[in-house]
Design a protein around this motif. Sequence first.
Motif, PDB file in Angstrom:
ATOM      1  N   MET A  79      -0.883 -13.633 -19.537  1.00  0.00           N
ATOM      2  CA  MET A  79      -0.985 -12.359 -20.246  1.00  0.00           C
ATOM      3  C   MET A  79      -2.445 -11.949 -20.480  1.00  0.00           C
ATOM      4  O   MET A  79      -2.904 -10.915 -19.997  1.00  0.00           O
ATOM      5  N   LEU A  80      -3.205 -12.781 -21.195  1.00  0.00           N
ATOM      6  CA  LEU A  80      -4.579 -12.426 -21.527  1.00  0.00           C
ATOM      7  C   LEU A  80      -5.474 -12.394 -20.289  1.00  0.00           C
ATOM      8  O   LEU A  80      -6.238 -11.440 -20.085  1.00  0.00           O
ATOM      9  N   ALA A  81      -5.398 -13.436 -19.477  1.00  0.00           N
ATOM     10  CA  ALA A  81      -6.277 -13.532 -18.310  1.00  0.00           C
ATOM     11  C   ALA A  81      -6.099 -12.351 -17.367  1.00  0.00           C
ATOM     12  O   ALA A  81      -7.078 -11.711 -16.967  1.00  0.00           O
ATOM     13  N   ASP A  82      -4.859 -12.041 -17.023  1.00  0.00           N
ATOM     14  CA  ASP A  82      -4.612 -10.958 -16.068  1.00  0.00           C
ATOM     15  C   ASP A  82      -4.895  -9.592 -16.668  1.00  0.00           C
ATOM     16  O   ASP A  82      -5.355  -8.685 -15.968  1.00  0.00           O
ATOM     17  N   LEU A  83      -4.641  -9.430 -17.951  1.00  0.00           N
ATOM     18  CA  LEU A  83      -4.910  -8.144 -18.600  1.00  0.00           C
ATOM     19  C   LEU A  83      -6.409  -7.839 -18.575  1.00  0.00           C
ATOM     20  O   LEU A  83      -6.829  -6.733 -18.228  1.00  0.00           O
ATOM     21  N   PHE A  84      -7.223  -8.822 -18.933  1.00  0.00           N
ATOM     22  CA  PHE A  84      -8.672  -8.642 -18.897  1.00  0.00           C
ATOM     23  C   PHE A  84      -9.157  -8.424 -17.464  1.00  0.00           C
ATOM     24  O   PHE A  84     -10.022  -7.576 -17.208  1.00  0.00           O
ATOM     25  N   TYR A  85      -8.605  -9.178 -16.517  1.00  0.00           N
ATOM     26  CA  TYR A  85      -9.061  -9.099 -15.133  1.00  0.00           C
ATOM     27  C   TYR A  85      -8.713  -7.750 -14.510  1.00  0.00           C
ATOM     28  O   TYR A  85      -9.543  -7.127 -13.831  1.00  0.00           O
ATOM     29  N   ALA A  88     -10.975  -5.115 -15.869  1.00  0.00           N
ATOM     30  CA  ALA A  88     -12.303  -5.234 -15.277  1.00  0.00           C
ATOM     31  C   ALA A  88     -12.322  -4.628 -13.878  1.00  0.00           C
ATOM     32  O   ALA A  88     -13.298  -3.967 -13.494  1.00  0.00           O
ATOM     33  N   LEU A  89     -11.263  -4.843 -13.110  1.00  0.00           N
ATOM     34  CA  LEU A  89     -11.172  -4.247 -11.775  1.00  0.00           C
ATOM     35  C   LEU A  89     -11.283  -2.728 -11.839  1.00  0.00           C
ATOM     36  O   LEU A  89     -11.938  -2.105 -11.010  1.00  0.00           O
ATOM     37  N   GLN A  90     -10.639  -2.134 -12.837  1.00  0.00           N
ATOM     38  CA  GLN A  90     -10.681  -0.683 -12.997  1.00  0.00           C
ATOM     39  C   GLN A  90     -12.065  -0.203 -13.430  1.00  0.00           C
ATOM     40  O   GLN A  90     -12.505   0.878 -13.054  1.00  0.00           O
ATOM     41  N   MET A  91     -12.748  -1.014 -14.233  1.00  0.00           N
ATOM     42  CA  MET A  91     -14.014  -0.586 -14.821  1.00  0.00           C
ATOM     43  C   MET A  91     -15.206  -0.769 -13.884  1.00  0.00           C
ATOM     44  O   MET A  91     -16.078   0.096 -13.807  1.00  0.00           O
ATOM     45  N   ILE A  92     -15.273  -1.888 -13.192  1.00  0.00           N
ATOM     46  CA  ILE A  92     -16.462  -2.154 -12.370  1.00  0.00           C
ATOM     47  C   ILE A  92     -16.144  -2.459 -10.911  1.00  0.00           C
ATOM     48  O   ILE A  92     -17.048  -2.748 -10.128  1.00  0.00           O
ATOM     49  N   ILE A 152     -21.706  -3.889 -18.798  1.00  0.00           N
ATOM     50  CA  ILE A 152     -21.647  -5.156 -19.516  1.00  0.00           C
ATOM     51  C   ILE A 152     -20.246  -5.412 -20.052  1.00  0.00           C
ATOM     52  O   ILE A 152     -19.762  -6.540 -20.067  1.00  0.00           O
ATOM     53  N   LYS A 153     -19.556  -4.353 -20.471  1.00  0.00           N
ATOM     54  CA  LYS A 153     -18.198  -4.504 -20.985  1.00  0.00           C
ATOM     55  C   LYS A 153     -17.253  -4.965 -19.876  1.00  0.00           C
ATOM     56  O   LYS A 153     -16.390  -5.828 -20.098  1.00  0.00           O
ATOM     57  N   GLY A 154     -17.428  -4.392 -18.693  1.00  0.00           N
ATOM     58  CA  GLY A 154     -16.595  -4.810 -17.569  1.00  0.00           C
ATOM     59  C   GLY A 154     -16.820  -6.261 -17.204  1.00  0.00           C
ATOM     60  O   GLY A 154     -15.877  -6.999 -16.914  1.00  0.00           O
ATOM     61  N   PHE A 155     -18.086  -6.701 -17.205  1.00  0.00           N
ATOM     62  CA  PHE A 155     -18.392  -8.092 -16.901  1.00  0.00           C
ATOM     63  C   PHE A 155     -17.822  -9.031 -17.963  1.00  0.00           C
ATOM     64  O   PHE A 155     -17.329 -10.116 -17.652  1.00  0.00           O
ATOM     65  N   ALA A 159     -15.185 -11.932 -17.248  1.00  0.00           N
ATOM     66  CA  ALA A 159     -15.488 -13.316 -17.625  1.00  0.00           C
ATOM     67  C   ALA A 159     -14.405 -13.889 -18.530  1.00  0.00           C
ATOM     68  O   ALA A 159     -14.025 -15.055 -18.396  1.00  0.00           O
ATOM     69  N   LEU A 160     -13.900 -13.064 -19.453  1.00  0.00           N
ATOM     70  CA  LEU A 160     -12.820 -13.521 -20.318  1.00  0.00           C
ATOM     71  C   LEU A 160     -11.561 -13.815 -19.500  1.00  0.00           C
ATOM     72  O   LEU A 160     -10.845 -14.787 -19.759  1.00  0.00           O
ATOM     73  N   GLY A 161     -11.296 -12.952 -18.512  1.00  0.00           N
ATOM     74  CA  GLY A 161     -10.148 -13.184 -17.641  1.00  0.00           C
ATOM     75  C   GLY A 161     -10.259 -14.513 -16.915  1.00  0.00           C
ATOM     76  O   GLY A 161      -9.296 -15.274 -16.820  1.00  0.00           O
ATOM     77  N   VAL A 162     -11.455 -14.801 -16.402  1.00  0.00           N
ATOM     78  CA  VAL A 162     -11.687 -16.059 -15.690  1.00  0.00           C
ATOM     79  C   VAL A 162     -11.558 -17.253 -16.640  1.00  0.00           C
ATOM     80  O   VAL A 162     -10.949 -18.276 -16.300  1.00  0.00           O
TER      81      VAL A 162
END
Length: 298
Positions: A79-85, A88-92, A152-155, A159-162
Motif C-alpha cells: 500500500m504505502l510503497a506503491d502509493l508513493f512510487y 513519484a512517477l506522475q511528478m518527476i 525534491i518532493k518527487g524524489f 525514496a519513501l516508496g523504495v
Amino acid sequence: MVGLGEFLSILCAMLWAFAVICYRKAGDHMPASTMNLFKISLTMLLMIPTVILTDGATPPEMPLQHWALMLFSGLVGIMLADLFYLRALQMIGAGLTGLTGSLYSPFVVVLSFFYLGERLNAWQVMGMALVMIGVLVISYRRKSLTIEHPPIKGFVFAALGVFFTALGIVIIKPISNEIPFFWIITIRSIGGLIAMVLFNILMKKSLNVFKVFKAKGRYWLIVGALLGQYLSTMVWVAGYKYTSASVASILNETASIFILFLGWLILKEEVNQRKILGAVISILGVLCVLYFSNGGFH
C-alpha cells in the motif's frame, strides 16, 4: 550455476521494468490512489483461486504475531510503497523516479544487517556499488528538472516508496520458510488492500475500482497490474525465499537496465552512449554478485 533465487530476482526486475512503463502511461489519465487500489484489488482477486489451487483453502497455522507481521508487510510494502512510487512517477517521470531505485539495495542491506544479521563479502559489496553507479549513470540528466511540482518532493516520495518496499520484504524474511509461498502473497495482499481502502475512506477518495475500465490508459494499467503486482510480486518474494535478502535486492536493481531497453522500444526514448555505459557497469556488478554468491559459475 546461477541459483534459483538469483534467477528469480533478475526475472522480477524484468517484469517490474515493463510494469513501470505501463504505470507511467496509465498515470497520465488517473490518480495514483485509483491506480493502486485497482491493482491491489485485481491481485487479490487473482490470488484467491491461485492459493486454493496451490496451497489449499485452509489458512496456515501460525502465531498471531506472524499474522500481524505479514499484514503489516502488506501495509508498508504494497500500500504505502506503491502509493508513493506511483505518485513519484506522475511528478518527476520514470527516468528520475528510477534514479531512486539505486537506494533499494542499500536500504535492504542496512535493514538486513540490523534485522537479519546478514553480511556481504567484499566482492558482493563491490558488485552492489557497480550496480548503483550504473543506475546513476543511466539516470543522469543534464536538462533542468520540471518545476510543475517541486522535484525534491518527487524524489522524497520515490525514496519513501523504495524504503517501504525494502522494509516490507526484509521483515518477513525470517518467517518466509515457515509459511506456504502463495499464502505469503495472499496475506500481504490482504494487508495492502485493507490499508488502501482505509486510506481512500479517510482521504475521501473513490472506492469504485470499476471506473478504471472507462478511463483512458486502462489497458496499460491492467497489463501493468498483472505483471507488476501479480506475477512480479510472486517472483519477487520467491527470490528472497531462495537467496539472501541482500543479494536479491542487488539483482532486483537490474530493472533499470530493462527500463532503459523498454523505454527505447516502447516509449521511443533516446538511448545514448552514457546510458549504454551505465548498463554495462550495472551488468558487471550483477555478474560480480552472482559469481561470488554461488562460488563461481559452473
